[in-house]
Motif scaffolding. Sequence first.
Motif, mmCIF file in Angstrom:
data_model
loop_
_atom_site.group_PDB
_atom_site.id
_atom_site.type_symbol
_atom_site.label_atom_id
_atom_site.label_comp_id
_atom_site.label_asym_id
_atom_site.label_seq_id
_atom_site.Cartn_x
_atom_site.Cartn_y
_atom_site.Cartn_z
ATOM 1 N N LEU A 392 -7.306 13.524 11.845
ATOM 2 C CA LEU A 392 -6.446 14.189 12.828
ATOM 3 C C LEU A 392 -6.248 13.322 14.074
ATOM 4 C CD1 LEU A 392 -7.762 17.858 12.599
ATOM 5 C CD2 LEU A 392 -5.557 16.997 11.807
ATOM 6 N N ILE A 393 -7.304 12.662 14.503
ATOM 7 C CA ILE A 393 -7.194 11.781 15.673
ATOM 8 C C ILE A 393 -6.216 10.654 15.382
ATOM 9 C CG2 ILE A 393 -8.427 10.130 17.132
ATOM 10 C CD1 ILE A 393 -10.910 11.933 16.857
ATOM 11 N N ASN A 394 -6.351 10.055 14.203
ATOM 12 C CA ASN A 394 -5.465 8.945 13.840
ATOM 13 C C ASN A 394 -4.013 9.404 13.743
ATOM 14 O OD1 ASN A 394 -7.357 6.825 13.660
ATOM 15 N ND2 ASN A 394 -8.048 7.549 11.667
ATOM 16 N N GLN A 395 -3.815 10.591 13.187
ATOM 17 C CA GLN A 395 -2.462 11.112 13.085
ATOM 18 C C GLN A 395 -1.859 11.341 14.476
ATOM 19 O OE1 GLN A 395 -0.518 11.580 10.503
ATOM 20 N NE2 GLN A 395 -1.993 11.014 8.931
ATOM 21 N N PHE A 396 -2.669 11.861 15.398
ATOM 22 C CA PHE A 396 -2.170 12.130 16.743
ATOM 23 C C PHE A 396 -1.877 10.822 17.485
ATOM 24 C CE2 PHE A 396 -2.629 13.341 21.255
ATOM 25 C CZ PHE A 396 -1.726 14.396 21.294
ATOM 26 N N PHE A 590 -5.528 15.690 25.949
ATOM 27 C CA PHE A 590 -6.563 16.151 25.021
ATOM 28 C C PHE A 590 -6.245 17.570 24.540
ATOM 29 C CE2 PHE A 590 -10.897 18.209 24.653
ATOM 30 C CZ PHE A 590 -11.125 17.746 23.359
ATOM 31 N N SER A 591 -5.820 18.440 25.445
ATOM 32 C CA SER A 591 -5.472 19.807 25.022
ATOM 33 C C SER A 591 -4.275 19.782 24.076
ATOM 34 C CB SER A 591 -5.188 20.683 26.242
ATOM 35 O OG SER A 591 -3.981 20.320 26.873
ATOM 36 N N SER A 592 -3.341 18.850 24.315
ATOM 37 C CA SER A 592 -2.205 18.703 23.400
ATOM 38 C C SER A 592 -2.698 18.333 22.007
ATOM 39 C CB SER A 592 -1.232 17.644 23.913
ATOM 40 O OG SER A 592 -0.667 18.029 25.146
ATOM 41 N N PHE A 593 -3.680 17.433 21.963
ATOM 42 C CA PHE A 593 -4.271 17.060 20.676
ATOM 43 C C PHE A 593 -4.856 18.285 19.969
ATOM 44 C CE2 PHE A 593 -8.496 16.370 18.787
ATOM 45 C CZ PHE A 593 -8.120 15.740 17.605
ATOM 46 N N LEU A 594 -5.565 19.116 20.702
ATOM 47 C CA LEU A 594 -6.206 20.282 20.096
ATOM 48 C C LEU A 594 -5.165 21.237 19.514
ATOM 49 C CD1 LEU A 594 -8.973 21.007 22.766
ATOM 50 C CD2 LEU A 594 -9.278 19.967 20.506
ATOM 51 N N TYR A 595 -4.148 21.560 20.302
ATOM 52 C CA TYR A 595 -3.129 22.483 19.805
ATOM 53 C C TYR A 595 -2.301 21.853 18.691
ATOM 54 C CZ TYR A 595 -3.967 25.908 23.504
ATOM 55 O OH TYR A 595 -4.535 26.868 24.301
ATOM 56 N N HIS A 596 -2.009 20.574 18.852
ATOM 57 C CA HIS A 596 -1.206 19.864 17.861
ATOM 58 C C HIS A 596 -1.940 19.784 16.532
ATOM 59 C CE1 HIS A 596 0.977 16.513 15.958
ATOM 60 N NE2 HIS A 596 1.983 16.877 16.721
ATOM 61 N N SER A 597 -3.239 19.593 16.566
ATOM 62 C CA SER A 597 -4.020 19.369 15.345
ATOM 63 C C SER A 597 -4.471 20.657 14.680
ATOM 64 C CB SER A 597 -5.251 18.514 15.665
ATOM 65 O OG SER A 597 -4.872 17.256 16.194
ATOM 66 N N PHE A 598 -4.799 21.677 15.481
ATOM 67 C CA PHE A 598 -5.390 22.884 14.916
ATOM 68 C C PHE A 598 -4.530 24.134 15.070
ATOM 69 C CE2 PHE A 598 -9.003 20.172 16.290
ATOM 70 C CZ PHE A 598 -9.532 19.905 15.037
ATOM 71 N N LEU A 611 9.465 34.849 9.130
ATOM 72 C CA LEU A 611 10.545 34.287 8.338
ATOM 73 C C LEU A 611 10.127 32.929 7.805
ATOM 74 C CD1 LEU A 611 13.575 35.186 10.608
ATOM 75 C CD2 LEU A 611 12.841 36.330 8.528
ATOM 76 N N GLN A 612 10.428 32.676 6.539
ATOM 77 C CA GLN A 612 9.959 31.454 5.910
ATOM 78 C C GLN A 612 10.474 30.201 6.597
ATOM 79 O OE1 GLN A 612 7.688 31.367 3.324
ATOM 80 N NE2 GLN A 612 7.621 29.239 3.937
ATOM 81 N N GLU A 613 11.736 30.232 7.019
ATOM 82 C CA GLU A 613 12.295 29.048 7.651
ATOM 83 C C GLU A 613 11.571 28.731 8.948
ATOM 84 O OE1 GLU A 613 16.613 27.199 9.007
ATOM 85 O OE2 GLU A 613 16.447 29.262 8.315
ATOM 86 N N GLU A 614 11.268 29.779 9.718
ATOM 87 C CA GLU A 614 10.544 29.559 10.965
ATOM 88 C C GLU A 614 9.141 29.052 10.684
ATOM 89 O OE1 GLU A 614 12.766 32.938 13.708
ATOM 90 O OE2 GLU A 614 10.599 32.855 13.617
ATOM 91 N N ARG A 615 8.526 29.556 9.619
ATOM 92 C CA ARG A 615 7.190 29.091 9.276
ATOM 93 C C ARG A 615 7.224 27.619 8.858
ATOM 94 N NH1 ARG A 615 4.242 33.509 5.546
ATOM 95 N NH2 ARG A 615 2.392 32.445 6.339
ATOM 96 N N ASP A 616 8.274 27.247 8.143
ATOM 97 C CA ASP A 616 8.399 25.838 7.753
ATOM 98 C C ASP A 616 8.585 24.949 8.972
ATOM 99 O OD1 ASP A 616 10.301 26.445 4.697
ATOM 100 O OD2 ASP A 616 8.165 26.589 5.122
ATOM 101 N N ASN A 617 9.468 25.393 9.887
ATOM 102 C CA ASN A 617 9.729 24.592 11.086
ATOM 103 C C ASN A 617 8.487 24.470 11.959
ATOM 104 O OD1 ASN A 617 12.380 24.196 10.356
ATOM 105 N ND2 ASN A 617 13.149 25.928 11.529
ATOM 106 N N ALA A 618 7.662 25.521 11.957
ATOM 107 C CA ALA A 618 6.465 25.528 12.797
ATOM 108 C C ALA A 618 5.276 24.843 12.129
ATOM 109 C CB ALA A 618 6.091 26.970 13.157
ATOM 110 N N TYR A 619 5.456 24.450 10.887
ATOM 111 C CA TYR A 619 4.330 23.885 10.146
ATOM 112 C C TYR A 619 3.914 22.546 10.768
ATOM 113 C CZ TYR A 619 1.428 23.249 5.980
ATOM 114 O OH TYR A 619 0.378 23.106 5.121
ATOM 115 N N PRO A 620 2.613 22.287 10.949
ATOM 116 C CA PRO A 620 2.180 21.008 11.526
ATOM 117 C C PRO A 620 2.688 19.837 10.685
ATOM 118 C CG PRO A 620 0.348 22.554 11.423
ATOM 119 C CD PRO A 620 1.478 23.184 10.656
#
Length: 907
Positions: A392-396, A590-598, A611-620
């Motif tokens: 997750l760190i590397n991805q961020f 750092f807080s951005s990392f936490l929310y972005h990763s988890f 809605l499925q489309e919104e869930r897809d768009n919100a998917y990490p």
Amino acid sequence: MTEWIITCNTNAYNVEGAFDKLDTIDWKQSTYVEKGDIVYIYVGAPMSAIRYKCEAMEVELPEATIDDSEFVLDGSSYENYGRYMRLHLLDKYDNPLMGRSKLIENGLKTVQGPSKVNSQLSAYLFSVIETGGNVFDHFYDKKGIALKTRREAITILQRAYNRPVTARELTDIMYEIGKQQANVHAELTFMEQQGLVIKSGSSVPYGYSVVSNVGTPQYFYVFQNQSFGEESKGEYLQALKQAKDGIENHHWSRLKEVKKGDVVFHGYKQHVVAVSTAKTDAYTIELSDENGAKEGWRVDVDFYALSHSIAPKDYWEDIKLLLPEKYSPFDKNGSGNMGYLFPISQELARYFLDATAGKKVASKKMETESKAMDAEIESLLSGKNCVVIDSLINQFIKKLPEIQPREMELEELRQQFVNDFNMNKLMNMTKEEYVVGMGSKTSFCYRLETELQGLGDIHGSTSAKFGLYFGKSGDDTEEKYRWSKRFGNDPDEVMQKLKKQIVYLRMDGEKKDLESIRKCELAPLLRGKILSVFFPEEYLCIFSDEHLDYFIKKLDLQFNLTDDILDKQNKLVEWKKQHPEMKDWNNHLFSSFLYHSFGRPFEEQKLQKDLQEERDNAYPKEYVSKVSITKKQWMELLQDSEIFKETDIELLKRFYLSDNHAAACYDLSIQDGVSPTSYITPIVALAKRISEKMQLPAIIAHDGSQVWWRVPFWGRIREDGRFEWKVRPELVKAMSALYPELSTSADIEVEEKEDNSLIEELKQANVGSAEGFEYNAEPKEKAAPVYTNGHKTYPRDRQTAINALAHANYECEIDATHPSFIRKKSEKKYTEPHHLIPMAFSEEFDVSLDVEENIVSLCSNCHNQIHYGKDADVLLRKLYEERKDALASVGIKITLERLLEMYGYVA
């Protein structure tokens, strides 16, 4: 993926200045551009050229939210347009070969408005961009070669295969692989209607055989390096009958063996560049060389230049097994033998075509690690927390270049706030300079809450958290100062105490005196935001107990039940300091990392629309790689038994049926009694087959290794620490289309809304205008689908519905005696139109479902029973028996069993 050209008027918009500053722009959308499409921007006079290449990141946006107002010179046709697409800049050009005259020479029809890029222009642009201007194939100049219509090309290529061919096979040879730009399927359908081809097979993909292709052709390979230009433009092959010494060379005299209908592959500079079919048997002509006129052989051919050439040497391990023992066109190393015309087998001919279509993998590019495991997913499925966190760190870190510009903007706002509210200002601040509610955007509380929202959101609670504010309170609508009684009895007294608390908090925060901070009387939310803004290196901008607990658990940190918010913040900050990669991060990053990763706690996620489309768009997106495979292509792949084995489809169905089409392999392993990693081998094998078929570029993980599982899946680390696979949205759509038993509810719901809209529209119409209407029993061409809010629907014609009601004499077709009432507008009995075969299933049919023969007239009660009532199958059976012949007359062929399945019944 479709390519488009849109035009920019430089008198209305400074596109050059915009793209110098921004890499993403909201552009008005007047076409059916889809997400992922390529959009070329043609800049008008004085440039008159394509200058920019963009990708459509979002479409159908109701408003433009990216601020580019400084570049809008005339907003009369741009601002408040109501429909926008978000374009991300991919490349800039300053190339004379992309000017207007060159574009028109190579297929551009107009620059007056948005248009699709046709196949000829696409090939030209690809050549200019990729080869620096060597138009079309860089091996030779096609100028002067007779262009073939799509139908002529299909006929040549089908003759070369000499077996039923699919639309996909032909498309991948005729156009750039994977682009699907030409509607070859539509051409084949038309040719079938004209009796030019015969369709075979019972399901997609259908095979097509050209009627005129009778018998088995002979196959030849011709080397034309020096003669290629003249012979290809003239569409013939020719050779002397004898050499100057009177001897017949086999590679020349073989030309007399060519008969009408035979197939020839053309070699040029060690590449297969064209294919042709003989229009005539070989005939005698007079030729001349340096020794005078001589007799020769000639064969007239229909010549088709391939859009992409292949080098036989690249496929040598396979090709060498298909060569004749005598008179082979290639030597043992794969180089061409000296000579003109050579015989080849039908198997080799088909291999050339398959390789051109991308169905064969070049030998020198063959993977040697076919049994290697996907290291990334294997480690992620291990469930080891340290492995997951490191990934997750590397991805961020990879995303920091995208994130840091916004971080810099926020830091500038923070520093400005700290400077404006220095210690002196805090001690002398008036209540007007402190409160929200008076319309000021410079007050302490407004700036802290709204201007600095990006540094920690405290909007979730009322203004009472500030201790003093101006405005209404509950049922008391009077706007006035309101305050917390614990701070005093009037606004001025309260303000003095609040200032004192803020000043002491800033002093205690600087000293890191946690005990004194705990004694601060300010609301915890306000206290936390002030500390994080004034001391971003020491205090975290996460103020919720619930969120802090969530992240502490995700990081597997130890904590006590007695820990308060300050303790929990400190634990997270100390964890950050132990990781060298994060040492230069401030606590907001750092807080951005936490929310972005988890993500956020599950309780908050439940509040989001499901809605499925919104869930897809919100998917990490950490484990989401772009794979340019459309729904249609996925459907073709799913039906290719060489790509998707039955076991692959059954496994995918298990993921599909899980919530959000996602599941952790751990969950499946519990059900199956196996290791979670046992699913890697079949998925990697499947992904490799897909990649080979589609010629996909390698997907590279952050450590530089190639990964495979991301071809069919997205992925994320779930709230419970397990790693899940989520079926790609386009693959989900393909599965929905092919396996309607899995899920048709979403499409049906959207189509039902369209039906209801039609019913409402008819309430205001004169339905009596079509009285006496009779069926015409003629199939109707299917209209193009319409995309609304990400859902595809097929349009309904109001007059068609009116005609259907009139044909039924405005009576319920379940029972004409069912009670109704009289319409206001037309004095006819009220009934409602219902598409017997729902429009949601239009893709299953080659003709339109919006025809009178498929629309039944129903009373409101029967209509609702079909949609929502018990025993609706009884009504459907009755309507089917009465309509099946009428449906067949307009090309709609369906069994009762399939109709019942569409409504969720088993026959």
